[in-house]
Design a protein around this motif. Sequence first.
Motif, short mmCIF file in Angstrom:
data_model
loop_
_atom_site.label_atom_id
_atom_site.label_comp_id
_atom_site.label_asym_id
_atom_site.label_seq_id
_atom_site.Cartn_x
_atom_site.Cartn_y
_atom_site.Cartn_z
N CYS A 112 -13.15 -13.45 6.61
CA CYS A 112 -12.54 -12.44 7.50
C CYS A 112 -11.39 -11.72 6.80
CB CYS A 112 -12.06 -13.11 8.78
SG CYS A 112 -13.39 -13.74 9.83
N LEU A 113 -10.67 -12.40 5.91
CA LEU A 113 -9.64 -11.73 5.13
C LEU A 113 -10.25 -10.65 4.25
CD1 LEU A 113 -6.72 -11.49 4.08
CD2 LEU A 113 -7.25 -13.31 2.44
N ALA A 114 -11.38 -10.95 3.62
CA ALA A 114 -12.06 -9.95 2.79
C ALA A 114 -12.54 -8.78 3.63
CB ALA A 114 -13.24 -10.61 2.06
N ILE A 115 -13.07 -9.05 4.83
CA ILE A 115 -13.53 -7.98 5.71
C ILE A 115 -12.36 -7.11 6.15
CG2 ILE A 115 -14.53 -7.51 7.98
CD1 ILE A 115 -16.31 -9.95 7.55
N SER A 116 -11.22 -7.71 6.43
CA SER A 116 -10.04 -6.93 6.82
C SER A 116 -9.59 -6.00 5.70
CB SER A 116 -8.90 -7.87 7.22
OG SER A 116 -9.20 -8.57 8.40
N LEU A 117 -9.57 -6.51 4.48
CA LEU A 117 -9.15 -5.68 3.35
C LEU A 117 -10.14 -4.54 3.11
CD1 LEU A 117 -7.96 -8.45 0.86
CD2 LEU A 117 -6.53 -6.87 2.15
N ILE A 118 -11.43 -4.81 3.25
CA ILE A 118 -12.43 -3.75 3.06
C ILE A 118 -12.30 -2.70 4.15
CG2 ILE A 118 -14.90 -3.28 3.10
CD1 ILE A 118 -15.34 -5.98 1.75
N ALA A 119 -12.16 -3.15 5.41
CA ALA A 119 -12.02 -2.20 6.52
C ALA A 119 -10.75 -1.37 6.37
CB ALA A 119 -12.02 -2.95 7.85
N GLY A 120 -9.65 -2.01 5.97
CA GLY A 120 -8.40 -1.27 5.77
C GLY A 120 -8.51 -0.25 4.65
N CYS A 121 -9.21 -0.61 3.58
CA CYS A 121 -9.41 0.32 2.47
C CYS A 121 -10.21 1.54 2.92
CB CYS A 121 -10.12 -0.40 1.32
SG CYS A 121 -10.70 0.67 0.01
N ILE A 122 -11.28 1.31 3.67
CA ILE A 122 -12.10 2.43 4.16
C ILE A 122 -11.29 3.32 5.10
CG2 ILE A 122 -14.14 3.03 5.52
CD1 ILE A 122 -15.43 0.46 4.51
N GLY A 123 -10.53 2.69 6.00
CA GLY A 123 -9.72 3.47 6.93
C GLY A 123 -8.65 4.28 6.24
N PHE A 124 -7.99 3.69 5.24
CA PHE A 124 -6.93 4.41 4.54
C PHE A 124 -7.50 5.59 3.76
CE2 PHE A 124 -4.25 5.16 0.84
CZ PHE A 124 -3.02 5.37 1.44
N CYS A 125 -8.62 5.38 3.08
CA CYS A 125 -9.24 6.49 2.34
C CYS A 125 -9.63 7.63 3.28
CB CYS A 125 -10.47 5.99 1.59
SG CYS A 125 -10.13 4.96 0.15
N SER A 126 -10.19 7.30 4.43
CA SER A 126 -10.60 8.33 5.39
C SER A 126 -9.39 9.09 5.93
CB SER A 126 -11.37 7.68 6.54
OG SER A 126 -12.46 6.93 6.07
N SER A 127 -8.33 8.36 6.28
CA SER A 127 -7.12 9.01 6.81
C SER A 127 -6.44 9.87 5.75
CB SER A 127 -6.15 7.96 7.34
OG SER A 127 -6.72 7.24 8.41
N ALA A 128 -6.40 9.39 4.51
CA ALA A 128 -5.80 10.18 3.43
C ALA A 128 -6.58 11.47 3.21
CB ALA A 128 -5.74 9.36 2.15
N TRP A 129 -7.91 11.38 3.24
CA TRP A 129 -8.73 12.59 3.09
C TRP A 129 -8.51 13.55 4.25
CZ3 TRP A 129 -12.48 14.17 6.58
CH2 TRP A 129 -13.21 15.30 6.21
N PHE A 130 -8.47 13.03 5.48
CA PHE A 130 -8.28 13.87 6.65
C PHE A 130 -6.90 14.54 6.63
CE2 PHE A 130 -6.56 14.12 11.00
CZ PHE A 130 -7.43 15.06 11.54
N THR A 131 -5.86 13.79 6.34
CA THR A 131 -4.52 14.35 6.30
C THR A 131 -4.38 15.39 5.19
OG1 THR A 131 -3.70 12.21 7.07
CG2 THR A 131 -2.07 13.75 6.24
N ASN A 132 -4.95 15.09 4.05
CA ASN A 132 -4.91 16.04 2.94
C ASN A 132 -5.66 17.32 3.29
OD1 ASN A 132 -4.48 17.11 0.41
ND2 ASN A 132 -5.15 15.29 -0.68
N ALA A 133 -6.77 17.19 4.02
CA ALA A 133 -7.59 18.36 4.36
C ALA A 133 -6.88 19.29 5.33
CB ALA A 133 -8.93 17.90 4.94
N ILE A 134 -6.24 18.75 6.37
CA ILE A 134 -5.64 19.63 7.38
C ILE A 134 -4.32 20.23 6.90
CG2 ILE A 134 -6.78 18.41 9.27
CD1 ILE A 134 -4.14 17.03 9.88
N TYR A 135 -3.55 19.49 6.09
CA TYR A 135 -2.26 20.03 5.66
C TYR A 135 -2.39 20.91 4.43
CZ TYR A 135 0.41 17.30 8.99
OH TYR A 135 0.94 16.79 10.15
N SER A 136 -3.49 20.84 3.72
CA SER A 136 -3.67 21.75 2.59
C SER A 136 -4.03 23.15 3.06
CB SER A 136 -4.77 21.21 1.66
OG SER A 136 -6.01 21.11 2.36
#
Length: 420
Positions: free
Chosen positions: A391-415
Amino acid sequence: NPAGFRAAPQIVGEGQSIRMTYSVKWVETDNKWATRWDSILEMDGYEHETNWSSIVNSLLLSLLLGFIVAVVLLRSVKNDFAALRELEAEDFDYDTSNVNWKKLSRDVFRPPKFLFFLSVFYGNGSQLLAMLSVQMVFALLGFYSPSNRGSFITYSMVGYAFMAVVGGRAAARLYGSFPDMEARRQLVLATAILVPSIAFGTFFVVNFTLWVKGSSGAVPFLTLLYIMFLWFGITLPLTFLGSYLGFKQPYEWPIKHSKIPRMIPQKSCFLSLPTLACFSGITLYSMTFIQVFSIVQKIWLHQFVYLWGFLFLSGACFAIGCTEIAIICTYLTLSNEDYRWWWPSFIVPAASGIFMFFGTVIYQAMLTRELFDGIQFVTMWMMTSYLFMACLAISLIAGCIGFCSSAWFTNAIYSRCKPE
């Protein structure tokens, strides 16, 4: 013994041992070796129904979240940009009070608190995601046979060691995007040591307990040395190599942050981080709980877990769900004039691992109470420890996917908008 051999009756007195014999009969068959496991791995009607119901459940939740993202969130962002274009056309000094996230243009890319640990967790999540992706490709191509038990776990450890270059690069790109941060050597060491030490420490304590109990399931000492070699001989050097590549190509943010941080207004309790984490954790856990329960049941019943196709579909739906939930939570955070989106984008999807751990432990307790009598505490503790690491591995994978998606979304709207 050859077939047809019958041993003479044994007369055993008190305190004497009994000699056990068995017979084997070899039958020639025309079946190929690759297809001889089909009869053992073939699922019955109940398993087919269970797995397909899990897939349908995951798809429905993914479609629901996708509908929210596509219709509500993207429509809101589109309307926000339309309002900004109208204001820009009317007056040079336009007022953006109706577009709350636009006010954060000078603060949204401000370095978050505890950036060091966020980079470490993001790097380890990227490393696990890369390893798991490669493993699923080999599994779907049929490289793993049930006749070679433990091969998936063994090659997963080897793959995790060699994917350290991916983890080191991801952590260094995030940490290096803020030039003021100077603890770069400490970052590399923490990326290679922090999370693996938690997993190895848990495994070593469990294995040491099995040694003391004299269990045949204890891992030999040479195997532990092999794991240590993978850790310090391969993972650590490749982490340094990946971090070297990452620091040369850091993330670039479209807008520079101001020196003075903006005041953050008080938010509703429904938009607080614990509330969003609970909502997302329950939602993501409900997408995979059927598959998780099925795997736990097979492990306790000593059955083969050979469901790569279903696991791949469930994992894909889970990744899509992490992406959608992270984007939704990031937009809600920014719309409430809160520029601290970095940690929520990681924690909100990662909360699914917490719900998965407690839900699986409860199901494990119910399953063992129903099927077994007199389960030892060491056995339950060992299985719970392994569930914790998974479950620790799943949490880290889910957090990585979420952070990448949010970074892409934030970068897209503010650019696409001018900073105030």
